[in-house]
Design a protein around this motif. Structure first.
Motif, short mmCIF file in Angstrom:
data_model
loop_
_atom_site.label_atom_id
_atom_site.label_comp_id
_atom_site.label_asym_id
_atom_site.label_seq_id
_atom_site.Cartn_x
_atom_site.Cartn_y
_atom_site.Cartn_z
N LYS A 156 0.91 -1.30 0.11
CA LYS A 156 0.01 -0.10 0.08
C LYS A 156 0.83 1.13 0.01
O LYS A 156 0.72 2.29 -0.72
N ASN A 157 1.89 1.12 0.70
CA ASN A 157 2.87 2.37 0.81
C ASN A 157 3.56 2.47 -0.43
O ASN A 157 3.87 3.68 -1.03
N LYS A 158 3.86 1.30 -1.21
CA LYS A 158 4.41 1.25 -2.45
C LYS A 158 3.50 2.20 -3.74
O LYS A 158 4.05 3.05 -4.26
N LEU A 159 2.04 1.73 -3.48
CA LEU A 159 1.30 2.39 -4.32
C LEU A 159 0.91 3.87 -4.10
O LEU A 159 1.20 4.72 -4.85
N TYR A 160 0.93 4.44 -2.75
CA TYR A 160 0.93 5.59 -2.48
C TYR A 160 2.22 6.58 -2.79
O TYR A 160 2.02 7.61 -3.44
N LEU A 161 3.28 5.97 -2.66
CA LEU A 161 4.66 6.48 -3.10
C LEU A 161 4.63 6.67 -4.63
O LEU A 161 5.11 7.69 -5.28
N THR A 162 4.13 5.73 -5.34
CA THR A 162 4.03 5.91 -6.93
C THR A 162 3.26 6.87 -7.39
O THR A 162 3.34 7.51 -8.23
N GLN A 163 2.03 6.95 -6.48
CA GLN A 163 1.04 8.05 -6.87
C GLN A 163 1.75 9.45 -6.62
O GLN A 163 1.65 10.20 -7.33
N LEU A 164 2.12 9.56 -5.64
CA LEU A 164 2.82 10.87 -5.01
C LEU A 164 4.02 11.29 -5.93
O LEU A 164 4.17 12.41 -6.31
N ILE A 192 -7.65 16.61 -10.41
CA ILE A 192 -8.94 15.73 -10.50
C ILE A 192 -8.65 14.38 -11.09
O ILE A 192 -9.06 13.43 -10.56
N LEU A 193 -7.59 14.33 -12.17
CA LEU A 193 -7.45 12.84 -12.67
C LEU A 193 -6.51 12.06 -11.56
O LEU A 193 -6.85 11.12 -11.42
N LEU A 253 -7.76 8.67 -9.94
CA LEU A 253 -6.84 7.59 -9.72
C LEU A 253 -6.33 7.11 -8.36
O LEU A 253 -6.31 5.92 -8.15
N TYR A 254 -6.45 8.17 -7.61
CA TYR A 254 -6.12 7.74 -6.15
C TYR A 254 -7.28 6.78 -5.73
O TYR A 254 -7.30 5.84 -5.15
N PHE A 255 -8.46 7.18 -5.92
CA PHE A 255 -9.57 6.70 -5.48
C PHE A 255 -9.83 5.34 -6.25
O PHE A 255 -10.17 4.29 -5.49
N PHE A 256 -9.61 5.28 -7.30
CA PHE A 256 -9.59 4.16 -8.35
C PHE A 256 -8.59 3.17 -7.73
O PHE A 256 -8.84 1.90 -7.52
N ILE A 257 -7.32 3.55 -7.27
CA ILE A 257 -6.56 2.47 -6.91
C ILE A 257 -6.82 2.18 -5.31
O ILE A 257 -6.72 1.00 -4.96
N LYS A 258 -7.39 3.06 -4.75
CA LYS A 258 -7.78 2.95 -3.05
C LYS A 258 -8.88 1.85 -3.18
O LYS A 258 -8.61 0.73 -2.48
N TYR A 259 -9.85 1.88 -4.12
CA TYR A 259 -10.99 0.96 -4.10
C TYR A 259 -10.67 -0.28 -4.61
O TYR A 259 -11.37 -1.58 -4.45
#
Length: 606
Positions: free
Chosen positions: A4-12, A326-327, A331-337
């Motif tokens: 999950k941290n890797k996903l957030y780090l990738t998004q960031l 917005i994108l 993307l954040y909510f898409f990856i989150k859910y």
């Protein structure tokens, strides 16, 4: 790092990269736009400066071409004045105009006294003007006072009194008076105004031209040559002009442009879409000046179109940035859910070792749904195996418990009858009886260990106060038979009246296991030492034996760990049981081995 941290780090990282990219594009575009604006402004400045300079120099040239004619007219007027010094200046003016038939050139005459003050003039507004305050005028009068020549001004002047452009000539009439003449082209000032207006219209730039004049008192002032105000008295007009001391800094842009001799741009009207620029205007007049001192050009250039375009582009950047934001949120909510929440639920159930009951996750048709269903299948299968293994373990434990109880009775009978046999047998078989007693005692010790291991998690061993001195003597006596049968001796140094508070069975397991290990793993015919003392650190119990070196004292208390010495092997359970009892009763324990001496130390807190 968790997934999950890797996903957030990738998004960031993606957001930061896009933000930096947009920011760099914005900065580059802004810089490029500003450079384009600077180029346009510079081009406009150059064009307007060139056109205005040309217009002003044309005005100068108009008078320059009439210089000889002007000198001749002045000489004629001077001669007539000298013939009749009482002649009115207006009459003299009429005579000169008539004599030379002046249609395209007008004149004015001035009579100046020895104090350099105009005392009479055909242009009445100039009467009373003091040339002592006008550097160029005073300089011309100083020259004229020394000879009888006609002195024509090296420059032309703009006279705001009558909105005209003039050139002055000056000569001494006699010792205390001077005759000055002004030659006026009645059309040139309007022509200059119209030229400036045409330039302004063609370049779409509002133009003002200021003349900077220096006074004898080290001050400066400026006048707008496009001035349209009605001026009744030149002296009063000059006094009304604001002065700027040469020795004092000012924030007036017109004066600063003149002093610094460089272009100054201000933002005074930038909100209205106008760039205000002040330009020092260099004409032919630097050595043959058009005006008394210098000109400063004020240009108000319309940049509203640029501002509008820039605002539109800035709005586009803002819109793009918001769209990307917005994108990124989508993307954040898409990856989150779709990734983070399913992963979290699955890993949470794995960590808690429970079945997944989330219907949303189980009904998914993607890999996470498959993984959740597969996990539940394996979990159910594992639980069935665990249930079977627990049942087998309980049955095994029950079997061992039953066996322990079954062993207790015959072992007691053997020990009792062995004691009776020992009393009634002859001396020659007593050594065999001693060996039997040793084996029975070792078997009894192993039995007690096994009994404690299978019951310590079901039976509560309550602590009581124990006389450790007597208790230790009793256990040493029990093991002396085993030691003697193995050709070893036990030496004790036990302090008197030492009491501890703990369960007697658990204390017995600590002592018996250390004595049993010492006898088993010590050298043949060696001595085992048992020490008990009380000091500042607490009650210290030590077991010292001579034998093979313990290679890893840090692991000796671990479950299943053994150090094999030839045929002497163990299950590795005894010292681990001691460790558990010590930790339960807050007893410090340690092992130390050096040069064939192995020491086990236990410290009971007082």
């Amino acid at each position: 790092m968790k997934l999950k941290n890797k996903l957030y780090l990738t998004q960031l990282s993606l957001i930061l990269t896009l933000t930096i990219f947009i920011w760099v594009m914005y900065v580059n575009f802004k810089e490029h736009s500003q450079n384009d604006l600077e180029k346009e402004l510079t081009k406009s400045i150059n064009i307007n400066t060139l056109l205005l300079t040309s217009a002003l120099e044309d005005t100068y040239t108009t008078f320059e071409q009439k210089r000889s004619f002007i000198e001749y007219i002045h000489r004629t007027a001077l001669d007539k004045y000298k013939q009749d010094e009482n002649i009115p200046l207006a009459q003299l003016k009429s005579q000169i105009i008539s004599y030379f038939n002046l249609k395209d050139l007008n004149i004015d005459l001035y009579l100046i006294d020895k104090n350099y003050v105009i005392i009479d003039a055909t242009f009445k507004k100039d009467i009373g003007l003091d040339f002592m305050d006008i550097p160029s005028g005073k300089a011309d009068l100083d020259k004229a006072s020394k000879d009888d020549e006609i002195h024509i001004a090296g420059n032309v002047s703009i006279d705001y009194m009558d909105s005209s452009i003039k050139i002055y000539s000056l000569a001494r009439a006699h010792n205390d008076k001077y005759l000055e003449m002004a030659f006026i082209d009645p059309f040139i000032y309007d022509k200059l105004r119209q030229t400036i207006s045409d330039i302004s219209e063609s370049t779409k730039v509002k133009i003002n031209i200021f003349r900077i004049t220096k006074t004898l008192s080290d001050e400066e002032y400026y006048e707008d040559i496009m001035n349209t105000k009605n001026i009744s008295n030149k002296e009063e007009w000059n006094d009304s002009l604001k002065r700027f001391s040469l020795n004092t800094a000012t924030d007036n842009e017109i004066i600063n442009v003149h002093r610094q001799n460089k272009i100054i741009k201000t933002n005074e009207n930038i909100k209205d879409g106008t760039a205000t620029i002040y330009v020092p205007l260099h004409t032919k007049g630097n050595d043959n000046a058009l005006a008394d001192d210098h000109f400063v050009l004020k240009l108000e250039i319309d940049i509203s179109e640029y501002m509008t375009q820039w605002q539109e582009n800035e709005n586009i950047f803002i819109l793009v940035s918001l769209s990307l934001l917005i994108l990124m949120l989508l993307l954040y909510f898409f990856i989150k859910y779709n990734f983070y929440i399913p992963i979290t639920k699955i890993t949470g159930n794995l960590e808690n070792e429970v079945k997944i009951n989330d219907p949303v996750l189980l009904n998914k048709n993607d890999e996470f749904g498959v993984l959740a269903k597969k996990y539940n299948f394996l979990y159910s299968k594992l639980q069935d195996q665990v249930k079977d293994n627990r049942l087998l373990l309980n049955e095994n434990k029950l079997f061992i418990t039953d066996m322990v109880h079954q062993i207790r009775t015959p072992l007691t009978v053997i020990m009792t009858n062995t004691s009776l046999i020992e009393m009634k047998t002859k001396e020659k078989v007593s050594s065999y009886i001693a060996q039997i007693n040793s084996a029975i005692n070792m078997l009894s010790n192993s039995y007690e260990d096994l009994s404690y291991i299978i019951s310590n998690d079901t039976i509560v061993y309550k602590p009581i106060e124990i006389n450790l001195t007597d208790f230790l003597h009793e256990r040493v006596n029990f093991f002396e038979v085993i030691a003697d049968a193995n050709g070893k001796t036990i030496h004790t140094d036990i302090a008197n009246d030492i009491n501890v508070y703990m369960n007697d069975i658990e204390l017995e397991r600590i002592i018996d296991n250390n004595l049993s290990n010492a006898i088993t793993h010590s050298n043949d015919k060696s001595q085992i030492e048992v020490l008990l003392e009380k000091n500042d650190s607490g009650i210290v119990l030590k077991f010292i034996s001579h034998g093979e070196k313990i290679y890893d004292c840090s692991k000796i208390f671990h479950k299943g760990y053994t150090e094999t010495y030839g045929a002497k092997r163990s299950l590795g359970l005894g010292l681990n049981m001691v460790k558990i009892i010590c930790e339960k009763n807050n007893i410090s324990y340690s092992a130390y081995s050096e040069e064939g001496i192995n020491t086990f130390t236990y410290v009971f807190k007082v």
